[in-house]
Design a protein around this motif. Structure first.
Motif, PDB file in Angstrom:
ATOM      1  N   ASP A 101       0.833  -1.204   0.000  1.00  0.00           N
ATOM      2  CA  ASP A 101       0.000   0.000   0.000  1.00  0.00           C
ATOM      3  C   ASP A 101       0.868   1.255   0.000  1.00  0.00           C
ATOM      4  N   GLY A 102       1.970   1.213   0.740  1.00  0.00           N
ATOM      5  CA  GLY A 102       2.874   2.357   0.762  1.00  0.00           C
ATOM      6  C   GLY A 102       3.506   2.612  -0.593  1.00  0.00           C
ATOM      7  N   LEU A 103       3.896   1.532  -1.274  1.00  0.00           N
ATOM      8  CA  LEU A 103       4.504   1.678  -2.598  1.00  0.00           C
ATOM      9  C   LEU A 103       3.501   2.250  -3.594  1.00  0.00           C
ATOM     10  N   LEU A 104       2.265   1.747  -3.565  1.00  0.00           N
ATOM     11  CA  LEU A 104       1.238   2.277  -4.465  1.00  0.00           C
ATOM     12  C   LEU A 104       0.943   3.743  -4.156  1.00  0.00           C
ATOM     13  N   PHE A 105       0.894   4.067  -2.866  1.00  0.00           N
ATOM     14  CA  PHE A 105       0.656   5.462  -2.475  1.00  0.00           C
ATOM     15  C   PHE A 105       1.749   6.363  -3.043  1.00  0.00           C
ATOM     16  N   PHE A 106       2.987   5.937  -2.925  1.00  0.00           N
ATOM     17  CA  PHE A 106       4.098   6.751  -3.418  1.00  0.00           C
ATOM     18  C   PHE A 106       4.031   6.912  -4.936  1.00  0.00           C
TER      19      PHE A 106
END
Length: 233
Positions: A101-106
């Motif tokens: 989720d963090g990677l997609l957010f970034f």
């Protein structure tokens, strides 16, 4: 003997007491230049020239050069805060417990910023534009995303053969899709992002729903017609 400059007396003011009217005019010109530079670089990228900025601001190019000795100096003034913002985004992405989720957010946040401002995308992806601030920001962003990528692989959500150095490649693909869609299909790049992120998953039972519909025939015709004459800068 008088020390007053012969050209400096305006409304009773001498060169030693610069007239407020001139100061406010100069400040107004600076404001117009900065506002115009933001709009020009956002719309056309950093290949736009100081002459383009001056034309958009309605001032002579000499006025721009009196305030900024080079385009790099103007870019520095405009984009320092943007780099700090993306550093914060990368740090916030790393704080998300689920690394996927963090990677997609970034990636999605970066793509959105690039869609809104072509100049910002150029700055991040083109090493021609250098300064201590930009170099430090790129290094910081790389460090945050490297940790994020490693965590996502450790958690089993990101394919094992993905490398943090693939992120610039991914962003260049998105940047190209944004230029392809242009004003005719400004959200088309989000379909590409959906296809790509699906391919980054280590495993899946089905495809993710794409965030936007495909181009209409009319949109595609307009995009391809623009490319017949050459893509815009």
């Amino acid at each position: 003997m008088s020390t007053t400059h012969p050209d400096a007396t305006v409304a009773g003011h001498s060169a030693d007491s610069a007239p407020p009217r001139l100061r406010s005019d100069a400040q107004a010109n600076l404001g117009r230049i900065l506002c115009s530079a933001r709009e020009v670089f956002a719309a056309h990228g950093l290949d736009a020239t100081l002459a383009d900025v001056a034309r958009h601001a309605g001032v002579g190019v000499g006025t721009v050069y009196r305030r900024f000795s080079s385009k790099d100096e103007l870019i520095q003034a405009l984009f320092d805060n943007h780099c700090a913002e993306i550093e914060s985004v990368a740090a916030a992405a790393g704080d998300i417990a689920n690394a996927w989720d963090g990677l997609l957010f970034f990636v999605e946040t970066m793509a959105g910023r690039m869609a809104d401002n072509r100049g910002f995308g150029d700055l991040l992806m083109d090493a021609r534009f250098e300064s201590d601030t930009f170099t430090r920001a790129r290094s910081s962003i790389f460090g945050h995303t490297a940790v994020l990528v490693d965590r996502a692989k450790e958690q089993g959500s990101l394919r094992a053969d993905f490398d943090v150095k693939d992120i610039p490649l991914l962003m260049q693909m998105i940047k190209a899709a944004q230029r392809f869609g242009g004003d005719e299909a400004p959200d088309a790049y989000r379909r590409l992002l959906g296809f790509v992120t699906d391919g980054l998953c280590s495993s899946r039972t089905g495809h993710c729903e794409l965030p936007v519909p495909p181009l209409t025939e009319q949109q595609l015709d307009r995009v391809l017609h623009r490319y017949k004459s050459g893509p815009s800068c």
